[in-house]
Design a protein around this motif. Structure first.
Motif, PDB file in Angstrom:
ATOM      1  N   LEU A 271       0.925  -1.273  -0.083  1.00 21.14           N
ATOM      2  CA  LEU A 271      -0.138   0.063   0.189  1.00 21.14           C
ATOM      3  C   LEU A 271       1.051   1.540  -0.179  1.00 21.14           C
ATOM      4  CD1 LEU A 271      -2.923  -0.756   2.300  1.00 21.14           C
ATOM      5  CD2 LEU A 271      -3.202  -1.052   0.026  1.00 21.14           C
ATOM      6  N   ALA A 272       2.000   1.053   0.727  1.00 16.35           N
ATOM      7  CA  ALA A 272       2.726   2.451   0.546  1.00 16.35           C
ATOM      8  C   ALA A 272       3.196   2.796  -0.858  1.00 16.35           C
ATOM      9  CB  ALA A 272       3.575   2.506   1.699  1.00 16.35           C
ATOM     10  N   SER A 273       4.320   1.517  -1.418  1.00 14.78           N
ATOM     11  CA  SER A 273       4.596   1.789  -2.911  1.00 14.78           C
ATOM     12  C   SER A 273       3.882   2.216  -3.982  1.00 14.78           C
ATOM     13  CB  SER A 273       4.685   0.373  -2.684  1.00 14.78           C
ATOM     14  OG  SER A 273       4.974  -0.301  -4.776  1.00 14.78           O
ATOM     15  N   PHE A 274       2.110   1.751  -4.387  1.00 15.06           N
ATOM     16  CA  PHE A 274       1.008   2.636  -4.611  1.00 15.06           C
ATOM     17  C   PHE A 274       0.742   3.730  -4.321  1.00 15.06           C
ATOM     18  CE2 PHE A 274      -3.729   3.095  -5.221  1.00 15.06           C
ATOM     19  CZ  PHE A 274      -2.891   3.541  -6.483  1.00 15.06           C
ATOM     20  N   TYR A 275       1.002   4.711  -2.474  1.00 12.66           N
ATOM     21  CA  TYR A 275       1.008   5.247  -2.610  1.00 12.66           C
ATOM     22  C   TYR A 275       1.754   7.116  -2.833  1.00 12.66           C
ATOM     23  CZ  TYR A 275       1.884  10.190  -0.202  1.00 12.66           C
ATOM     24  OH  TYR A 275       2.025  10.986   0.887  1.00 12.66           O
ATOM     25  N   LEU A 276       3.596   5.621  -2.943  1.00 14.38           N
ATOM     26  CA  LEU A 276       4.596   6.425  -3.490  1.00 14.38           C
ATOM     27  C   LEU A 276       4.841   6.845  -4.683  1.00 14.38           C
ATOM     28  CD1 LEU A 276       7.455   4.648  -0.314  1.00 14.38           C
ATOM     29  CD2 LEU A 276       6.204   7.355  -1.177  1.00 14.38           C
ATOM     30  N   SER A 277       3.932   5.856  -5.616  1.00 11.56           N
ATOM     31  CA  SER A 277       3.780   5.688  -7.112  1.00 11.56           C
ATOM     32  C   SER A 277       3.745   7.055  -7.118  1.00 11.56           C
ATOM     33  CB  SER A 277       3.187   4.464  -7.965  1.00 11.56           C
ATOM     34  OG  SER A 277       1.996   5.262  -7.223  1.00 11.56           O
ATOM     35  N   PHE A 278       2.727   8.135  -6.679  1.00 13.73           N
ATOM     36  CA  PHE A 278       2.205   9.336  -7.125  1.00 13.73           C
ATOM     37  C   PHE A 278       2.569  10.459  -6.405  1.00 13.73           C
ATOM     38  CE2 PHE A 278      -0.638   6.297  -6.767  1.00 13.73           C
ATOM     39  CZ  PHE A 278      -1.972   6.350  -8.854  1.00 13.73           C
ATOM     40  N   THR A 279       3.735   9.878  -6.048  1.00 16.45           N
ATOM     41  CA  THR A 279       4.188  11.288  -5.777  1.00 16.45           C
ATOM     42  C   THR A 279       6.074  11.233  -5.702  1.00 16.45           C
ATOM     43  OG1 THR A 279       6.014   9.689  -3.337  1.00 16.45           O
ATOM     44  CG2 THR A 279       3.131  10.587  -3.533  1.00 16.45           C
ATOM     45  N   ASP A 280       6.069  11.983  -5.730  1.00 14.39           N
ATOM     46  CA  ASP A 280       7.988  12.786  -6.063  1.00 14.39           C
ATOM     47  C   ASP A 280       8.525  12.938  -4.755  1.00 14.39           C
ATOM     48  OD1 ASP A 280      10.542  13.480  -7.188  1.00 14.39           O
ATOM     49  OD2 ASP A 280      10.139  15.517  -7.432  1.00 14.39           O
ATOM     50  N   TYR A 281       9.352  11.157  -4.475  1.00 15.68           N
ATOM     51  CA  TYR A 281      10.324  10.580  -3.317  1.00 15.68           C
ATOM     52  C   TYR A 281      11.387  10.711  -3.275  1.00 15.68           C
ATOM     53  CZ  TYR A 281      10.555   8.501   1.067  1.00 15.68           C
ATOM     54  OH  TYR A 281      11.653   7.727   2.117  1.00 15.68           O
ATOM     55  N   ASP A 282      12.506  10.804  -2.444  1.00 12.03           N
ATOM     56  CA  ASP A 282      13.723  10.656  -3.433  1.00 12.03           C
ATOM     57  C   ASP A 282      14.928  10.016  -1.871  1.00 12.03           C
ATOM     58  OD1 ASP A 282      14.280  13.020  -1.430  1.00 12.03           O
ATOM     59  OD2 ASP A 282      14.985  13.979  -2.692  1.00 12.03           O
ATOM     60  N   LEU A 283      14.154   9.636  -1.400  1.00 14.18           N
ATOM     61  CA  LEU A 283      13.802   8.644  -0.680  1.00 14.18           C
ATOM     62  C   LEU A 283      14.742  10.113   0.882  1.00 14.18           C
ATOM     63  CD1 LEU A 283      15.728   5.715  -1.500  1.00 14.18           C
ATOM     64  CD2 LEU A 283      14.111   5.577  -0.469  1.00 14.18           C
ATOM     65  N   LEU A 284      14.940  10.914   1.117  1.00 14.00           N
ATOM     66  CA  LEU A 284      15.931  11.639   1.636  1.00 14.00           C
ATOM     67  C   LEU A 284      14.514  12.688   2.578  1.00 14.00           C
ATOM     68  CD1 LEU A 284      18.901  12.704  -0.143  1.00 14.00           C
ATOM     69  CD2 LEU A 284      18.788  10.975   1.824  1.00 14.00           C
ATOM     70  N   THR A 285      14.046  13.118   1.633  1.00 14.97           N
ATOM     71  CA  THR A 285      12.858  14.354   1.872  1.00 14.97           C
ATOM     72  C   THR A 285      11.702  13.965   1.305  1.00 14.97           C
ATOM     73  OG1 THR A 285      13.095  15.260  -0.616  1.00 14.97           O
ATOM     74  CG2 THR A 285      14.217  16.105   1.338  1.00 14.97           C
ATOM     75  N   SER A 286      10.412  14.338   2.564  1.00 16.19           N
ATOM     76  CA  SER A 286       9.618  13.886   2.132  1.00 16.19           C
ATOM     77  C   SER A 286       8.869  13.598   1.242  1.00 16.19           C
ATOM     78  CB  SER A 286       8.817  15.231   3.020  1.00 16.19           C
ATOM     79  OG  SER A 286       8.927  14.633   4.832  1.00 16.19           O
TER      80      SER A 286
ATOM     81  N   ARG B  66       6.622  14.437  -2.102  1.00 17.38           N
ATOM     82  CA  ARG B  66       5.617  14.992  -2.405  1.00 17.38           C
ATOM     83  C   ARG B  66       4.303  14.947  -3.672  1.00 17.38           C
ATOM     84  NH1 ARG B  66      10.858  16.663  -2.109  1.00 17.38           N
ATOM     85  NH2 ARG B  66      10.871  16.813  -3.970  1.00 17.38           N
ATOM     86  N   TRP B  67       3.384  14.989  -3.462  1.00 21.94           N
ATOM     87  CA  TRP B  67       1.925  14.716  -4.447  1.00 21.94           C
ATOM     88  C   TRP B  67       2.526  14.861  -5.757  1.00 21.94           C
ATOM     89  CZ3 TRP B  67      -1.298  10.963  -3.744  1.00 21.94           C
ATOM     90  CH2 TRP B  67      -2.626  11.051  -4.966  1.00 21.94           C
TER      91      TRP B  67
ATOM     92  N   ASN C 161       4.707  10.417 -13.175  1.00 18.72           N
ATOM     93  CA  ASN C 161       5.647   9.675 -12.972  1.00 18.72           C
ATOM     94  C   ASN C 161       5.194   9.185 -13.825  1.00 18.72           C
ATOM     95  OD1 ASN C 161       6.994   9.521 -10.628  1.00 18.72           O
ATOM     96  ND2 ASN C 161       5.805   8.900  -9.112  1.00 18.72           N
ATOM     97  N   TYR C 162       3.898   8.046 -14.166  1.00 17.18           N
ATOM     98  CA  TYR C 162       3.305   7.201 -14.703  1.00 17.18           C
ATOM     99  C   TYR C 162       3.353   7.773 -16.585  1.00 17.18           C
ATOM    100  CZ  TYR C 162       1.598   4.488 -11.537  1.00 17.18           C
ATOM    101  OH  TYR C 162       1.693   3.111 -10.013  1.00 17.18           O
ATOM    102  N   GLU C 163       2.996   9.062 -16.086  1.00 14.81           N
ATOM    103  CA  GLU C 163       3.429   9.866 -17.502  1.00 14.81           C
ATOM    104  C   GLU C 163       4.347   9.548 -18.607  1.00 14.81           C
ATOM    105  OE1 GLU C 163       2.169  14.157 -19.460  1.00 14.81           O
ATOM    106  OE2 GLU C 163       2.187  13.536 -17.635  1.00 14.81           O
ATOM    107  N   TYR C 164       5.282   9.991 -17.316  1.00  9.96           N
ATOM    108  CA  TYR C 164       7.076  10.020 -17.777  1.00  9.96           C
ATOM    109  C   TYR C 164       7.173   8.360 -18.196  1.00  9.96           C
ATOM    110  CZ  TYR C 164      12.278  10.111 -17.441  1.00  9.96           C
ATOM    111  OH  TYR C 164      13.385  10.026 -17.590  1.00  9.96           O
ATOM    112  N   ALA C 165       6.969   7.780 -17.422  1.00  7.57           N
ATOM    113  CA  ALA C 165       7.494   5.899 -18.033  1.00  7.57           C
ATOM    114  C   ALA C 165       6.210   5.501 -19.342  1.00  7.57           C
ATOM    115  CB  ALA C 165       6.569   4.997 -17.109  1.00  7.57           C
ATOM    116  N   PHE C 166       4.995   6.436 -19.639  1.00  5.33           N
ATOM    117  CA  PHE C 166       4.367   6.197 -20.950  1.00  5.33           C
ATOM    118  C   PHE C 166       5.671   6.577 -22.071  1.00  5.33           C
ATOM    119  CE2 PHE C 166       1.552   4.096 -18.157  1.00  5.33           C
ATOM    120  CZ  PHE C 166       0.967   2.776 -18.929  1.00  5.33           C
ATOM    121  N   LEU C 167       5.623   7.586 -22.411  1.00  4.88           N
ATOM    122  CA  LEU C 167       5.264   8.926 -23.419  1.00  4.88           C
ATOM    123  C   LEU C 167       6.857   9.399 -23.035  1.00  4.88           C
ATOM    124  CD1 LEU C 167       2.775  11.674 -22.474  1.00  4.88           C
ATOM    125  CD2 LEU C 167       3.047   9.635 -23.811  1.00  4.88           C
TER     126      LEU C 167
END
Length: 286
Positions: free
Chosen positions: A19-34, A36-37, A42-48
């Protein structure tokens, strides 16, 4: 109370991270900072826009489409050889199963890299037998993926044992009747063994396909963690790992993980959807 340890592990180590992974997939997260939604970025970048992802998918599909059928063919062939009452057959079964226990380990991947190196044992044998100096298989973009496919085929032990169990369930009187009617060994294999073994083949097919899509260790060790040379061994899982722990793009890596789940689900659904055309269950004839 008896289920409580499993429930704690399931909630804390499986469902919670999922569930945490599903939430993080809609965020900008670098492991060092909180986190950000970021919505669907992320999905747009992956597909396009992500060309390396397209290459990783192509490499992974090639690996799956070659390694799985060849592994199952080798496993079935050896299972039929071992399904005989010969002296020492138990020893041979254990020996042939051993690669499945060791094949996914780091040690075997390192050994494989040495075997297929420029001065490895494979090239030495090739030169002794044919006089041809082979290439550096693991560092050549045209051959690197092939070495990993061979490694996957070598790990045939697990499906072989399952095939062996399935062969023990085929009634021997069918073979005796076919022999009396003059059926050749090949015809018996096509008309008796394959149809009655179809459920086992289907089970192994689904299981091995899922495992092939998740392959990681071999490519990581053989390529030095880069997916090289020239991304020729960049498996999907390896690219996901790079994005998460090398580029610190955990949000994007989480999106890649969910896309992999969807890909595996699609292939599994196709397998189940087409199984009614070629998988025979004995109960269906009643």
């Amino acid at each position: 109370m008896f289920l409580l340890p499993w429930l704690i592990g399931f909630l804390g180590l499986t469902l919670g991270p999922t569930l945490a992974s599903f939430y993080l997939s809609f965020t900008d997260y670098d492991l060092l900072t909180s986190p950000r939604w970021s919505g669907l970025k992320n999905y747009e970048y992956a597909f396009l826009y992500d060309r390396r992802l397209g290459n990783a998918i192509e490499v992974t599909f090639t690996y799956v489409l070659w390694s799985v059928p060849l592994k199952l063919a080798v496993a079935l062939g050896l299972a039929m050889v071992l399904d005989r009452s010969v002296r020492g057959v138990s020893f041979y079964r254990a020996t042939f199963y051993l690669p499945s226990l060791l094949g996914a380990s780091v040690a075997i991947a390192v050994l494989w890299r040495q075997l297929f190196g420029a001065d490895g044992l494979v090239n030495q044998l090739l030169f002794m037998v044919t006089g041809i100096q082979g290439p550096a298989w693991v560092t050549h973009p045209d051959y690197a993926l092939s070495t990993l496919i061979v490694l996957a085929i070598w790990q045939f032990g697990s499906p072989m044992i399952i095939f062996l169990a399935g062969l023990r369930q085929v009634p021997q009187d069918l073979y005796e009747a076919a022999s009396m009617d003059g059926a050749s060994g090949w015809r018996q294999f096509r008309k008796i063994t394959l149809p009655l073994l179809a459920p086992v083949i289907f089970f192994n097919l689904v299981l091995q396909t899922i495992e092939a899509f998740k392959a990681f260790t071999q490519a990581y060790i053989v390529s030095g963690g880069t997916g090289g040379p020239v991304d020729s061994t960049l498996f999907y899982s390896l690219y996901l790992y790079e994005e998460a722990f090398a580029n610190f793009r955990m949000g994007y890596a989480s999106a890649l993980a969910w896309l992999l789940l969807v890909i595996i689900a699609i292939f599994t659904a196709i397998a189940f959807g087409t199984s009614k055309y070629w998988v025979y269950y004995e109960d269906e004839s009643r």
